[in-house]
Design an enzyme around this catalytic site. Structure first.
Site, mmCIF file in Angstrom:
data_model
loop_
_atom_site.group_PDB
_atom_site.id
_atom_site.type_symbol
_atom_site.label_atom_id
_atom_site.label_comp_id
_atom_site.label_asym_id
_atom_site.label_seq_id
_atom_site.Cartn_x
_atom_site.Cartn_y
_atom_site.Cartn_z
ATOM 1 N N GLY A 169 107.566 -12.708 12.146
ATOM 2 C CA GLY A 169 106.507 -12.477 12.945
ATOM 3 C C GLY A 169 106.279 -10.724 12.769
ATOM 4 O O GLY A 169 106.072 -10.208 11.732
ATOM 5 N N ALA A 405 95.352 2.848 -21.681
ATOM 6 C CA ALA A 405 96.643 3.199 -21.274
ATOM 7 C C ALA A 405 96.903 4.466 -21.480
ATOM 8 O O ALA A 405 97.612 5.230 -20.676
ATOM 9 C CB ALA A 405 97.652 2.073 -21.735
HETATM 10 C C1 HXC Z 1 113.471 -14.002 22.455
HETATM 11 C C2 HXC Z 1 115.034 -14.514 20.953
HETATM 12 C C3 HXC Z 1 114.073 -14.535 20.009
HETATM 13 C C4 HXC Z 1 112.690 -14.103 20.579
HETATM 14 C C5 HXC Z 1 115.780 -14.774 18.954
HETATM 15 N N1 HXC Z 1 116.059 -14.900 20.398
HETATM 16 N N2 HXC Z 1 114.766 -14.610 18.760
HETATM 17 N N3 HXC Z 1 114.720 -14.118 22.173
HETATM 18 N N4 HXC Z 1 112.480 -13.897 21.575
HETATM 19 N N5 HXC Z 1 111.534 -14.032 19.497
HETATM 20 C C6 HXC Z 1 117.466 -15.047 21.010
HETATM 21 C C7 HXC Z 1 117.878 -16.521 20.912
HETATM 22 O O1 HXC Z 1 117.466 -17.187 21.948
HETATM 23 C C8 HXC Z 1 119.244 -16.358 20.835
HETATM 24 O O2 HXC Z 1 119.774 -15.997 22.205
HETATM 25 C C9 HXC Z 1 119.665 -15.058 20.127
HETATM 26 O O3 HXC Z 1 118.507 -14.415 19.944
HETATM 27 C C10 HXC Z 1 119.951 -15.492 18.644
HETATM 28 O O4 HXC Z 1 119.060 -16.514 18.193
HETATM 29 P P1 HXC Z 1 119.649 -17.768 17.268
HETATM 30 O O5 HXC Z 1 118.333 -18.462 17.145
HETATM 31 O O6 HXC Z 1 120.825 -18.247 18.047
HETATM 32 O O7 HXC Z 1 120.052 -17.010 16.058
HETATM 33 P P2 HXC Z 1 119.680 -17.523 14.307
HETATM 34 O O8 HXC Z 1 120.313 -19.097 14.418
HETATM 35 O O9 HXC Z 1 120.563 -16.634 13.714
HETATM 36 O O10 HXC Z 1 118.252 -17.596 14.135
HETATM 37 C C11 HXC Z 1 117.579 -16.090 14.310
HETATM 38 C C12 HXC Z 1 116.115 -16.508 13.945
HETATM 39 C C13 HXC Z 1 115.731 -17.315 15.254
HETATM 40 C C14 HXC Z 1 115.584 -16.940 12.808
HETATM 41 C C15 HXC Z 1 115.285 -14.841 14.306
HETATM 42 O O11 HXC Z 1 116.084 -17.107 16.744
HETATM 43 C C16 HXC Z 1 114.371 -17.467 15.566
HETATM 44 O O12 HXC Z 1 113.493 -18.211 14.585
HETATM 45 N N6 HXC Z 1 113.569 -17.037 16.596
HETATM 46 C C17 HXC Z 1 112.094 -17.077 16.579
HETATM 47 C C18 HXC Z 1 111.386 -16.232 15.819
HETATM 48 C C19 HXC Z 1 110.017 -16.262 16.150
HETATM 49 O O13 HXC Z 1 109.141 -16.998 15.957
HETATM 50 N N7 HXC Z 1 109.633 -14.891 16.604
HETATM 51 C C20 HXC Z 1 108.252 -14.798 17.110
HETATM 52 C C21 HXC Z 1 107.333 -14.468 16.050
HETATM 53 S S1 HXC Z 1 105.731 -14.114 16.399
HETATM 54 P P3 HXC Z 1 121.024 -16.143 22.964
HETATM 55 O O14 HXC Z 1 121.183 -16.012 24.213
HETATM 56 O O15 HXC Z 1 121.378 -17.464 22.566
HETATM 57 O O16 HXC Z 1 122.115 -15.297 22.042
HETATM 58 C C22 HXC Z 1 105.507 -12.508 16.650
HETATM 59 C C23 HXC Z 1 104.214 -12.125 16.915
HETATM 60 C C24 HXC Z 1 104.088 -10.512 16.661
HETATM 61 O O17 HXC Z 1 106.433 -11.807 16.365
HETATM 62 C C25 HXC Z 1 102.934 -10.685 15.580
HETATM 63 C C26 HXC Z 1 102.248 -9.086 15.447
HETATM 64 C C27 HXC Z 1 101.319 -9.176 14.334
#
Ligand code: HXC
Length: 510
Positions: A169, A405
């Protein structure tokens, strides 16, 4: 007093633990360093000054009021690399997955503002799950504040992004607006939406590695400028790159003391170009033999291999090199190579880095794939970039310089300052065979006649002297003296001044 001092140390120790030992262990198990360990490698020992160590988020939804971690998932501050300063931020995946909250963004924005104010680069170590899901729009606003600053800082201070974990994201758009993106193989990913969302929306089944791993972004998408084996190698290579770059658009080019003589003769260059004009040779070798100590930091080495871009030093000073590579697509210019080199030339110009162009180009790559893909517009990017660049420009035609070129590759006509050619140079509108087939179409049925015509065209044009007679080439030089000749040219060009026309921005064909 002792109690107060102890409290400070306790608070520091707590902040340094980030999301806790369990999550640190998990980070290590994945082969990754922690945010602070990374800064230890990147920066000179003992040079890091941390800011905002105790900052915490302001979110109260989803039970977050009771879930506060000092530093809020990003370590920020400044330090030095081989004695020269840089601002840094390093996202801490152990704290809410390194996700970006409003306060996390404020910390990054603070050091970015200072970087622009003080004319010091910014290096971001990215390891983030994107927008902090619990915060909603506050987090999105935080991202946009960072994006805005990326744009303001562009062309003012170097901005380098290292992707060291899953970045999704918003976490990929800030790096996208920086100057360089480097990734770590097997542990870093970049995508706008991850594999699960891709499956839901498009039904496509793809792994994270295929979708946004280092191989994808260095070989296919060209989003990333390079990838390294692990965190340690990546950070050491960033130190190496940093040494080539000036601190800002107003700073001097860094000069590194060298023991390599400026007038070193390289006899092997006299025989590097094969007798047969269709036989390739490795342009890397030419670059390394010209460079101080053979040191070449290559940018995008796994993408559009028909053009090489990167940094060398001559007489200790940084020089950007753009060179056709006859080993890939015979060195033709195509869409990918024009985009790659165009961006590199613009970066050099923004930061006053002189450009050395080594030419061996048979022309633009023909065909429907290129035309449908917009070679006209994309090829123009490189032409545009060279023509607008006011930094010292020195060109050496090593072998072929054919057609459009020839014009594009930093020719005299688009204001290169010094243009040399090796005696092996061939400068013409097109190759002898193609030219003969057009000029003597009626003789095509007679191979002997055509062979004679081709030979005649080769004798006339397969040399640098017609261009030299017109002053398009300043001198035909011995290949073995290229390092000395080019180094002397750049030395004299250090005081180059070019008047610029006042305008708001140009309109490069994007
Ligand atoms: C809050 C988050 C988080 C997020 C991960 N965590 N992403 N907390 N906000 N976006 C937390 C998890 O709850 C977890 O907490 C810890 O981080 C580790 O995550 P895991 O999932 O256990 O790790 P992993 O299996 O390695 O996966 C990593 C990951 C996945 C691929 C990044 O967490 C994921 O898909 N996260 C969401 C990604 C996403 O969709 N983000 C939003 C994008 S939209 P704990 O407490 O268990 O340790 C965006 C909009 C902006 O960014 C656009 C602007 C142009």
């Amino acid at each position: 007093m002792q109690d107060i001092l102890k409290e400070l140390e306790d608070r520091r120790a707590e902040a340094r633990l980030g999301g806790g030992q369990r999550r640190i262990d998990s980070q290590h198990k994945k082969g990754k360093l922690t945010a602070r360990e990374r800064l230890d490698v990147l920066l000179d020992e003992g040079s890091f000054e941390e800011y905002d160590m105790y900052k915490t988020h302001r979110c109260t939804d989803f039970g977050m009021a009771d879930n506060q971690i000092s530093g809020d998932g990003v370590v920020t501050g400044w330090g030095t690399i081989n004695g020269r300063p840089t601002y840094v931020f390093s996202q801490d995946f152990t704290v809410f997955g390194g996700s970006l909250s409003e306060t996390h963004a404020e910390k990054i924005c603070k050091i970015m503002d200072l970087a622009v104010q003080n004319g010091v680069p910014v290096i971001g170590l990215n390891d983030s799950g994107g927008a902090r899901i619990q915060e909603g729009v506050a987090s999105l606003g935080g991202y946009a504040e960072v994006f805005y600053r990326n744009v303001q800082a562009s062309g003012v201070v170097p901005q380098i992004s290292v992707i060291m974990g899953p970045c999704a994201g918003g976490a990929v758009y800030s790096p996208a607006m920086t100057d360089y993106i480097f990734m770590v193989k097997d542990t870093s990913y970049m995508f706008v939406t991850g594999p699960d969302v891709v499956k839901t929306v498009t039904n496509e089944v793809v792994t994270a590695e295929e979708l946004g791993g280092a191989s994808t972004h260095t070989k296919k998408s060209s989003v990333a400028d390079g990838a390294f084996e692990n965190d340690l190698v990546a950070l050491l290579e960033i130190r190496r790159l940093f040494d080539f770059l000036p601190l800002s658009n107003e700073a001097e080019i860094p000069v590194l003391k060298t023991n390599d003589p400026a007038d070193r003769i390289e006899m092997s260059l006299d025989t590097i170009v094969p007798e047969n004009p269709n036989q390739p040779y490795d342009m890397h070798e030419v670059i390394r033999k010209i460079a101080d100590e053979g040191d070449f930091f290559e940018i995008q080495k796994d993408y559009a291999g028909n053009i090489l871009c990167g940094y060398i030093r001559l007489n200790g000073s940084t020089v950007g090199v753009v060179a056709n590579q006859p080993m890939v697509l015979a060195g033709c210019l195509d869409i990918d190579s024009a985009k790659k080199a165009g961006r590199f030339v613009r970066y050099c110009n923004a930061f006053n880095i002189p450009i050395l162009t080594l030419v061996d180009v048979p022309g633009f790559l023909p065909g429907t794939v290129q035309e449908y893909g917009g070679i006209i517009k994309h090829g123009a990017k490189l032409l545009f970039a060279y023509a607008e660049a006011t930094v010292p420009k020195v060109t050496v035609i090593v072998r072929k310089a054919y057609g459009g070129a020839y014009d594009v590759m930093s020719s005299k006509h688009i204001r290169s300052d010094v243009n040399y050619a090796w005696p092996t140079a061939e400068i013409a509108v097109m190759g002898a065979k193609g030219a003969t087939e057009i000029l003597y179409r009626e003789e095509l049925g007679d191979p002997e006649k055509i062979a004679a015509r081709t030979k005649e065209y080769e004798d006339q044009f397969a040399n640098p002297f017609i261009a030299a007679q017109r002053g398009f080439i300043d001198e035909v030089i011995q290949p073995h003296s290229t390092r000395r000749r080019v180094g002397r040219a750049f030395d004299l060009l250090k005081t180059k001044k070019v008047p610029t026309i006042s305008k708001k921005n140009d309109n490069i064909p994007l």
